[in-house]
Write an enzyme that holds these catalytic residues in place. Structure first.
Site, PDB file in Angstrom:
ATOM      1  N   SER A 188       0.840  -1.314  -0.048  1.00  0.00           N
ATOM      2  CA  SER A 188      -0.001  -0.048   0.049  1.00  0.00           C
ATOM      3  C   SER A 188       0.745   1.170   0.200  1.00  0.00           C
ATOM      4  O   SER A 188       0.125   2.259  -0.294  1.00  0.00           O
ATOM      5  CB  SER A 188      -0.971   0.108   1.185  1.00  0.00           C
ATOM      6  OG  SER A 188      -0.367   0.172   2.660  1.00  0.00           O
ATOM      7  N   LYS A 238       0.821   4.571   6.971  1.00  0.00           N
ATOM      8  CA  LYS A 238       0.486   5.374   5.908  1.00  0.00           C
ATOM      9  C   LYS A 238       0.996   6.910   5.802  1.00  0.00           C
ATOM     10  O   LYS A 238       1.722   7.221   6.717  1.00  0.00           O
ATOM     11  CB  LYS A 238      -1.235   5.486   5.753  1.00  0.00           C
ATOM     12  CG  LYS A 238      -2.058   4.088   5.996  1.00  0.00           C
ATOM     13  CD  LYS A 238      -2.030   3.478   4.751  1.00  0.00           C
ATOM     14  CE  LYS A 238      -2.761   2.057   4.982  1.00  0.00           C
ATOM     15  NZ  LYS A 238      -2.797   1.329   3.756  1.00  0.00           N
TER      16      LYS A 238
END
Length: 279
Positions: free
Chosen positions: A42, A120
């Site tokens: 990701s 993230k």
């Protein structure tokens, strides 16, 4: 008897040494740094599957989330940070010696629902209005700058211990072929620049307007079309807005990286990523 006493003392000293070592390791992991393996794609190309890094827990101060979770399914061990330090939680969403994260920081945090660790990039601060249109971030009404930067290419094969296959913009791609994604340089208003990838038109490339609540943050993965992040609300299985107290720390530097199923496969080590700064 003397020999038995010596043996008993040696055993006791060994036990004390092990206990002290565990206590030191626990303090180190709780207060200073936490090791983190990158399990998914990701955050490509900033972080690759198999990157190993330490998370700086001193960056934003401490909360219950600073306590380590000990989860080893193979032996039935599942001790959550809440089990160890839940007493530190409060309705005030605060931290001890708290510091403010900056837009663009790569941060490890606890998923607000599942409690699992996620990593993230911080895009939205409290009070920000965020929307995504055709894959471009609209931050407080202004488009975030993106510039084309060629193509990111990787081998279409299983990656990491989970054997995950990469998703490709030029797919489907056969085993061993070149898996390609469009690459862009994105620059936030505070000047932080980094690479992001595009695979194709996805539902998350066009969203409504999110208004980040006070005391919360909005995160996105750099591999935009292969990331479960704040664009999907918690009620739909996504990350949603992340409370301040759920932050664990900032990722500063990759220490080690391996492209194989095991770190013991030395021929799969990525020497060019050792000690690489996380931008």
């Amino acid at each position: 008897m003397a020999e038995e006493a010596k043996t008993g003392n040696a055993v006791w000293e060994t036990i004390k040494t092990i206990v002290y070592a565990l206590l030191i390791a626990g303090v180190f992991r709780t207060i200073l740094f936490q090791p983190f393996w990158i399990p998914s794609g990701s955050m490509k190309p900033t972080l690759l599957i198999g990157d190993f890094l330490f998370v700086n827990k001193m960056s934003y101060g401490y909360s219950y989330a600073s306590c380590p979770s000990l989860i080893i399914p193979s032996v039935g061990l599942n001790v959550d940070a809440e089990d160890l330090c839940g007493w530190m939680q409060s309705d005030e969403n605060t931290r001890i010696w708290g510091g403010d994260p900056e837009r663009g920081d790569v941060i490890v945090f606890r998923h607000p629902v599942s409690g699992r660790d996620y990593i993230k990039r911080l895009i939205g601060l409290p009070g920000d209005r965020i929307q995504v249109r055709d894959g471009q971030i609209i931050l407080n009404g202004a488009p975030v700058q993106q510039e084309p930067d060629g193509v990111f290419t990787e081998v279409a094969e299983p990656q990491g211990s989970q054997g995950l296959r990469p998703r490709c913009e030029n797919g489907p791609v056969g085993f061993g072929g070149d898996c390609e994604k469009s690459r862009m340089i994105e620059t936030l208003p505070n000047g932080v620049s980094y690479e992001v990838l595009n695979i194709g038109n996805q539902a998350a490339d066009n969203t409504g307007i999110y208004t980040v609540p006070e005391g919360h943050y909005f995160f996105m993965g750099d591999n935009r079309d292969n990331s479960s992040d704040s664009r999907v609300p918690q009620s739909a299985g996504g990350v949603g807005y992340v409370p301040y107290e759920d932050l664990i720390g900032r990722a500063d530097r990759i220490l080690f990286s391996s492209a194989g199923r095991s770190m013991l496969f030395f021929w799969t080590w990525r020497g060019n990523r050792f000690f690489k700064a996380v931008n």
